[in-house]
Design an enzyme around this catalytic site. Structure first.
Site, mmCIF file in Angstrom:
data_model
loop_
_atom_site.group_PDB
_atom_site.id
_atom_site.type_symbol
_atom_site.label_atom_id
_atom_site.label_comp_id
_atom_site.label_asym_id
_atom_site.label_seq_id
_atom_site.Cartn_x
_atom_site.Cartn_y
_atom_site.Cartn_z
ATOM 1 N N LYS A 9 0.828 -1.193 0.000
ATOM 2 C CA LYS A 9 0.000 0.000 0.000
ATOM 3 C C LYS A 9 0.867 1.249 0.000
ATOM 4 O O LYS A 9 1.931 1.283 0.602
ATOM 5 C CB LYS A 9 -0.911 -0.009 1.236
ATOM 6 C CG LYS A 9 -1.780 1.236 1.368
ATOM 7 C CD LYS A 9 -2.711 1.135 2.553
ATOM 8 C CE LYS A 9 -3.415 2.472 2.778
ATOM 9 N NZ LYS A 9 -4.065 2.982 1.553
ATOM 10 N N LYS A 14 7.316 0.592 1.320
ATOM 11 C CA LYS A 14 7.856 -0.331 0.332
ATOM 12 C C LYS A 14 9.065 0.248 -0.400
ATOM 13 O O LYS A 14 10.036 -0.471 -0.656
ATOM 14 C CB LYS A 14 6.775 -0.755 -0.664
ATOM 15 C CG LYS A 14 6.235 0.398 -1.471
ATOM 16 C CD LYS A 14 5.208 -0.026 -2.493
ATOM 17 C CE LYS A 14 4.696 1.198 -3.222
ATOM 18 N NZ LYS A 14 5.736 2.056 -3.786
ATOM 19 N N LYS A 40 4.768 8.572 -8.203
ATOM 20 C CA LYS A 40 5.474 9.616 -7.448
ATOM 21 C C LYS A 40 6.936 9.694 -7.840
ATOM 22 O O LYS A 40 7.595 10.706 -7.578
ATOM 23 C CB LYS A 40 5.366 9.358 -5.943
ATOM 24 C CG LYS A 40 3.957 9.402 -5.392
ATOM 25 C CD LYS A 40 3.951 9.481 -3.878
ATOM 26 C CE LYS A 40 4.708 8.362 -3.202
ATOM 27 N NZ LYS A 40 4.145 7.017 -3.488
ATOM 28 N N ASP A 127 -1.825 -0.274 -4.162
ATOM 29 C CA ASP A 127 -3.213 0.079 -3.871
ATOM 30 C C ASP A 127 -4.150 -0.442 -4.957
ATOM 31 O O ASP A 127 -5.308 -0.751 -4.700
ATOM 32 C CB ASP A 127 -3.360 1.601 -3.759
ATOM 33 C CG ASP A 127 -2.626 2.152 -2.550
ATOM 34 O OD1 ASP A 127 -3.273 2.384 -1.528
ATOM 35 O OD2 ASP A 127 -1.396 2.324 -2.619
#
Length: 256
Positions: A9, A14, A40, A127
């Site tokens: 998530k 991570k 990102k 996600d």
């Protein structure tokens, strides 16, 4: 060459885990390629002294297909080769398609043959596990998927979706589930909840990472824990985890 993917998530740690694993493997003489598959584009920044690498999607926007493999790859700490897929402008385009395009750009430029990495790490947002976000677990890419989670309900929910996706793809020759990495948030009954998740999914608990200010302190410096605090207990936790991941991927005896 071994290839594995780190899923989890958003915000679960991570990318921090992936970068520190890459650093640990690089310190031991492995040639590591880390590919950030999160819009990102911050997967490799701690390997690059806090700098943000140019993304493959940015290169495509600026130059079409007129760029070389060397434009996509930046060398970071411990010789880790860093690539960021990037994503579309917020609100425009599909982040999953950006991952697909970036991985295809690496393939068409013979990245794996020319760079000759010993280990390839795909850092993937978990996600959503569909479309382009599932590409790194498909045939020809990662052989194992490792899920980073805490004992928080939303993190475990995302982990369950990832495990289900791996299981549904198994018969197609895609990646198998390497196991679960517990990144502690010190929530109530965390160990019991993650142990229950592992029983329910049949996943092994690969390793546990302590919740530590050392990780945040290293990130403030724009570095991995292994570079900023090489003698710390957290650095040793990442080294131990790296050994276990390599063992599961079948390379432990040769490297360590």
């Amino acid at each position: 060459m071994i290839q594995f993917a780190i899923y989890g998530k958003g915000g679960i740690g991570k990318s921090t885990t992936a970068a520190n694993l890459a650093a640990a493997m690089g310190e031991q003489g492995l040639r590591v390629l880390q590919i950030g598959c999160d819009p990102k584009a911050d997967s490799t920044s701690s390997l690059l002294g806090g700098r943000r690498a140019a993304t493959v999607i940015e290169l495509m926007r600026e130059r079409g297909q007129d760029f070389a493999l060397s434009d996509m790859v930046t060398e970071g700490y411990a010789g880790v080769l860093c690539v960021e897929a990037g994503g579309p402008t917020p609100g425009l385009g599909c982040a999953g398609r950006a991952i697909t395009a970036a991985l295809e750009a690496l393939r068409t430029r013979d990245a794996y043959e020319l760079l000759r990495p010993d280990a390839v790490i795909y850092d993937v947002l978990g996600d959503v596990v569909c479309g382009g976000f599932s590409v790194p677990m498909r045939g020809g890419y990662a052989d194992r998927v490792f899920i980073v989670t805490s004992g928080e309900n939303m993190a475990l929910h995302a982990a369950g979706n990832i495990a289900a996706a791996v299981e549904s793809f198994r018969e197609r020759g895609y990646a198998s589930l390497g196991g679960v990495i517990l990144n502690r948030r010190n929530v109530k009954n965390e160990d019991e909840k993650v142990a229950s998740f592992c029983r329910d999914t049949g996943a092994a608990l690969v390793g546990t990472l302590t919740r530590s200010d050392t990780v945040q302190d290293a990130e403030e410096l724009g570095k991995t824990v292994l570079e900023a605090f090489p003698s710390s207990a957290m650095a040793d936790e990442y080294r131990t985890l790296a050994r276990e991941v390599l063992r599961i991927c079948g390379e432990g005896a040769r490297v360590w």
